[in-house]
Design a protein around this motif. Structure first.
Motif, mmCIF file in Angstrom:
data_model
loop_
_atom_site.group_PDB
_atom_site.id
_atom_site.type_symbol
_atom_site.label_atom_id
_atom_site.label_comp_id
_atom_site.label_asym_id
_atom_site.label_seq_id
_atom_site.Cartn_x
_atom_site.Cartn_y
_atom_site.Cartn_z
ATOM 1 N N TRP A 1 55.758 78.216 41.786
ATOM 2 C CA TRP A 1 55.902 79.214 42.842
ATOM 3 C C TRP A 1 55.082 80.475 42.622
ATOM 4 C CZ3 TRP A 1 59.644 77.882 39.338
ATOM 5 C CH2 TRP A 1 60.058 78.865 38.449
ATOM 6 N N ASN B 1 67.815 88.675 47.321
ATOM 7 C CA ASN B 1 67.040 87.443 47.246
ATOM 8 C C ASN B 1 66.755 87.169 45.772
ATOM 9 O OD1 ASN B 1 65.648 85.197 48.257
ATOM 10 N ND2 ASN B 1 63.704 86.286 48.232
ATOM 11 N N LEU C 1 65.629 81.814 60.902
ATOM 12 C CA LEU C 1 64.822 82.338 59.801
ATOM 13 C C LEU C 1 63.344 82.159 60.086
ATOM 14 C CD1 LEU C 1 66.841 80.976 56.758
ATOM 15 C CD2 LEU C 1 66.924 83.247 57.773
ATOM 16 N N MET C 2 62.585 83.146 59.680
ATOM 17 C CA MET C 2 61.133 83.078 59.789
ATOM 18 C C MET C 2 60.550 83.616 58.493
ATOM 19 S SD MET C 2 60.550 84.418 63.683
ATOM 20 C CE MET C 2 58.816 83.969 63.679
ATOM 21 N N GLU C 3 59.312 83.305 58.258
ATOM 22 C CA GLU C 3 58.632 83.844 57.092
ATOM 23 C C GLU C 3 57.160 84.020 57.400
ATOM 24 O OE1 GLU C 3 59.044 81.177 53.807
ATOM 25 O OE2 GLU C 3 57.892 79.595 54.760
ATOM 26 N N ARG C 4 56.544 84.868 56.645
ATOM 27 C CA ARG C 4 55.100 85.073 56.695
ATOM 28 C C ARG C 4 54.619 84.740 55.292
ATOM 29 N NH1 ARG C 4 52.005 90.733 57.634
ATOM 30 N NH2 ARG C 4 49.918 89.903 57.336
ATOM 31 N N LEU C 5 53.989 83.602 55.142
ATOM 32 C CA LEU C 5 53.661 83.072 53.829
ATOM 33 C C LEU C 5 52.160 83.027 53.620
ATOM 34 C CD1 LEU C 5 54.851 81.743 51.278
ATOM 35 C CD2 LEU C 5 54.707 79.554 52.478
ATOM 36 N N ALA D 1 65.131 80.479 47.333
ATOM 37 C CA ALA D 1 64.391 79.273 47.707
ATOM 38 C C ALA D 1 64.195 78.466 46.439
ATOM 39 C CB ALA D 1 63.041 79.639 48.320
ATOM 40 N N GLN E 1 49.963 81.454 51.042
ATOM 41 C CA GLN E 1 49.999 80.492 49.933
ATOM 42 C C GLN E 1 49.086 80.861 48.773
ATOM 43 O OE1 GLN E 1 51.213 76.954 49.847
ATOM 44 N NE2 GLN E 1 52.443 77.071 51.688
ATOM 45 N N SER F 1 70.230 85.178 49.142
ATOM 46 C CA SER F 1 69.409 84.001 49.406
ATOM 47 C C SER F 1 68.523 83.645 48.220
ATOM 48 C CB SER F 1 68.536 84.243 50.643
ATOM 49 O OG SER F 1 67.672 85.347 50.423
#
Length: 141
Positions: A25, A67, A127-131, A105, A133, A103
């Motif tokens: 991660w 988190n 839920l949404m995310e801005r990832l 992951a 990578q 929370s």
């Protein structure tokens, strides 16, 4: 063995090596990014005789949400309950009580976290995310 909230330079280096080289991660995270993350988090390190055994950090407002991130046990110390000891310290910490949402992951440790009250997201459609990578390995000019 005991939990500490401050890392020595040697322990920080071990955390960085694990996260930047062996985690799935945070591979490639720079020391600078990790230092900033740690400075802005509530950190937990399981140590024995100044030797890092396990690490976790929590991003939280200490009132409504938290988190859990970067949880790991170093390879030589796995399989003897250190993750449970670390997670118990996290979920019982006074600053993390009464939260509306806590929370995390995980790719592969669902059974472990379920023992500490974590469960699948009930309404993932909210839920949404801005990832990004490649944020740790992106070249900067």
């Amino acid at each position: 063995m005991h939990i500490v909230n401050q890392l020595t330079q040697s322990q920080f280096n071990e955390v960085h090596t694990f996260l930047s080289q062996r985690s799935y991660w945070s591979k490639g995270i720079s020391k600078e990014k990790l230092q900033t993350a740690i400075e802005n988090s509530l950190c937990f390190a399981l140590v024995q005789n100044n030797q890092l055994i396990a690490f976790a950090r929590v991003v939280t407002d200490q009132s409504t949400f938290a988190n859990l991130l970067d949880v790991f046990v170093l390879e030589p110390f796995r399989g003897v309950g250190h993750a449970k000891q670390l997670l118990d310290a996290v979920v019982t910490h006074p600053k993390l009580q009464g939260l509306r949402r806590f929370s995390l992951a995980t790719h592969d440790a669902h059974t472990l976290y379920q023992q500490f009250g974590f469960d699948s997201v009930k309404a993932p459609q909210y839920l949404m995310e801005r990832l990004a990578q490649s944020s740790f390995t992106r070249q900067h000019s």
